[in-house]
Write a protein that holds these residues in place. Sequence first.
Motif, PDB file in Angstrom:
ATOM      1  N   PRO A  58       0.796  -1.234   0.000  1.00  0.00           N
ATOM      2  CA  PRO A  58       0.000   0.000   0.000  1.00  0.00           C
ATOM      3  C   PRO A  58       0.828   1.284   0.000  1.00  0.00           C
ATOM      4  CG  PRO A  58      -0.891  -1.577   1.563  1.00  0.00           C
ATOM      5  CD  PRO A  58       0.433  -2.117   1.127  1.00  0.00           C
ATOM      6  N   LEU A  59       2.051   1.204   0.517  1.00  0.00           N
ATOM      7  CA  LEU A  59       2.899   2.395   0.578  1.00  0.00           C
ATOM      8  C   LEU A  59       3.893   2.463  -0.575  1.00  0.00           C
ATOM      9  CD1 LEU A  59       3.604   2.633   4.410  1.00  0.00           C
ATOM     10  CD2 LEU A  59       1.813   3.753   3.066  1.00  0.00           C
ATOM     11  N   ALA A  60       3.798   1.540  -1.537  1.00  0.00           N
ATOM     12  CA  ALA A  60       4.683   1.564  -2.701  1.00  0.00           C
ATOM     13  C   ALA A  60       4.554   2.905  -3.414  1.00  0.00           C
ATOM     14  CB  ALA A  60       4.336   0.418  -3.646  1.00  0.00           C
ATOM     15  N   ASP A  61       5.681   3.474  -3.766  1.00  0.00           N
ATOM     16  CA  ASP A  61       5.696   4.809  -4.361  1.00  0.00           C
ATOM     17  C   ASP A  61       5.282   4.786  -5.831  1.00  0.00           C
ATOM     18  OD1 ASP A  61       6.836   7.765  -4.103  1.00  0.00           O
ATOM     19  OD2 ASP A  61       7.503   6.953  -6.022  1.00  0.00           O
ATOM     20  N   MET A  78       0.752   4.144  -3.115  1.00  0.00           N
ATOM     21  CA  MET A  78      -0.295   3.548  -3.934  1.00  0.00           C
ATOM     22  C   MET A  78      -1.673   3.703  -3.304  1.00  0.00           C
ATOM     23  SD  MET A  78      -0.533  -0.202  -5.713  1.00  0.00           S
ATOM     24  CE  MET A  78      -0.332  -1.131  -4.213  1.00  0.00           C
ATOM     25  N   ILE A  79      -1.773   3.530  -1.992  1.00  0.00           N
ATOM     26  CA  ILE A  79      -3.078   3.622  -1.338  1.00  0.00           C
ATOM     27  C   ILE A  79      -3.697   5.009  -1.508  1.00  0.00           C
ATOM     28  CG2 ILE A  79      -2.116   4.219   0.941  1.00  0.00           C
ATOM     29  CD1 ILE A  79      -5.204   1.983   0.207  1.00  0.00           C
ATOM     30  N   VAL A  80      -2.867   6.034  -1.600  1.00  0.00           N
ATOM     31  CA  VAL A  80      -3.380   7.391  -1.807  1.00  0.00           C
ATOM     32  C   VAL A  80      -3.952   7.530  -3.216  1.00  0.00           C
ATOM     33  CG1 VAL A  80      -2.727   9.838  -1.980  1.00  0.00           C
ATOM     34  CG2 VAL A  80      -1.932   8.443  -0.045  1.00  0.00           C
ATOM     35  N   HIS A  81      -3.302   6.919  -4.205  1.00  0.00           N
ATOM     36  CA  HIS A  81      -3.845   6.932  -5.569  1.00  0.00           C
ATOM     37  C   HIS A  81      -5.214   6.256  -5.601  1.00  0.00           C
ATOM     38  CE1 HIS A  81      -0.430   8.444  -7.981  1.00  0.00           C
ATOM     39  NE2 HIS A  81       0.329   7.911  -7.030  1.00  0.00           N
ATOM     40  N   VAL A  82      -5.348   5.111  -4.912  1.00  0.00           N
ATOM     41  CA  VAL A  82      -6.632   4.400  -4.889  1.00  0.00           C
ATOM     42  C   VAL A  82      -7.686   5.262  -4.185  1.00  0.00           C
ATOM     43  CG1 VAL A  82      -7.836   2.306  -4.169  1.00  0.00           C
ATOM     44  CG2 VAL A  82      -5.442   2.176  -4.869  1.00  0.00           C
ATOM     45  N   ARG A 131       3.067   2.429 -12.725  1.00  0.00           N
ATOM     46  CA  ARG A 131       3.816   3.697 -12.836  1.00  0.00           C
ATOM     47  C   ARG A 131       3.795   4.225 -14.263  1.00  0.00           C
ATOM     48  NH1 ARG A 131       8.527   1.265  -8.959  1.00  0.00           N
ATOM     49  NH2 ARG A 131       7.760   2.118  -6.964  1.00  0.00           N
ATOM     50  N   ARG A 132       3.850   3.313 -15.227  1.00  0.00           N
ATOM     51  CA  ARG A 132       3.799   3.740 -16.625  1.00  0.00           C
ATOM     52  C   ARG A 132       2.401   4.241 -17.025  1.00  0.00           C
ATOM     53  NH1 ARG A 132       6.826  -1.071 -17.297  1.00  0.00           N
ATOM     54  NH2 ARG A 132       5.009  -2.148 -18.161  1.00  0.00           N
TER      55      ARG A 132
END
Length: 244
Positions: free
Chosen positions: A22-25, A31-35, A239-240
């Motif tokens: 979830p904290l993967a940049d 990532m969790i912030v993007h979701v 990321r892409r």
Amino acid sequence: MAQETLILIPARMQATRLPGKPLADIHGKPMIVHVWRRAVEANAGRVIVATDSAEILQAVKAAGGEAVMTRADHASGSDRIYEAVTKVDPAHKAEIIVNLQGDLPTLDPRLVPECVAPLGSGETDIATLAALIADDDERGNPNVVKVVGTPIGENRLRALYFTRATAPHGEGPLFHHIGIYAYRRDSLERFVGLPPAVLEKREKLEQLRALEAQMRIDVAIVDTVPLGVDTPADLERARRLIAP
């Protein structure tokens, strides 16, 4: 009057193939912030991240989101969101609960209301999504869950079974299940109270517990499948796909 909806995003740090997922940049944001942002953009209800990690909680709050701590020993995301619902809505104002996976950073926000829509039928306990399989490689891939259902209207199925096998047999379309769920609140309460079922344990698919208990699951057919991030390769692909 429209039914009040809660969108819950379960997120835990333990992931075998991608620890700390979830904290993967992704372009400077977890990532969790993007979701969470995609869920907010859906404009379909209050959005809350349900986690067992203080780090995830703080990351969401730092982004301006809402998060709640839940126990670390939950067996599934469904159990986690049910605990979160009892904490954030003890007055039972929300009648519809959406379980949105925390590893879908490329989610198209419109999929959230699309998932809720089948609950407009008063007979439906749980709603979910699927997309037509166009890639032949997906037909036999056990990591691509297929929903077998009977048509009940335009772009609607009533689910009869979910499987990792290639099914149904014969000529005709196959559908890729998308693991986003919308529950009536009492259906979620019933579901998490059921014991694991025989077919659920065999296929390793939690939704079969509901079908074995004769709960009705309706499926909205959509035209896109969000990328689920399970591996480092998936993360690079996300990321892409996401513009910086």
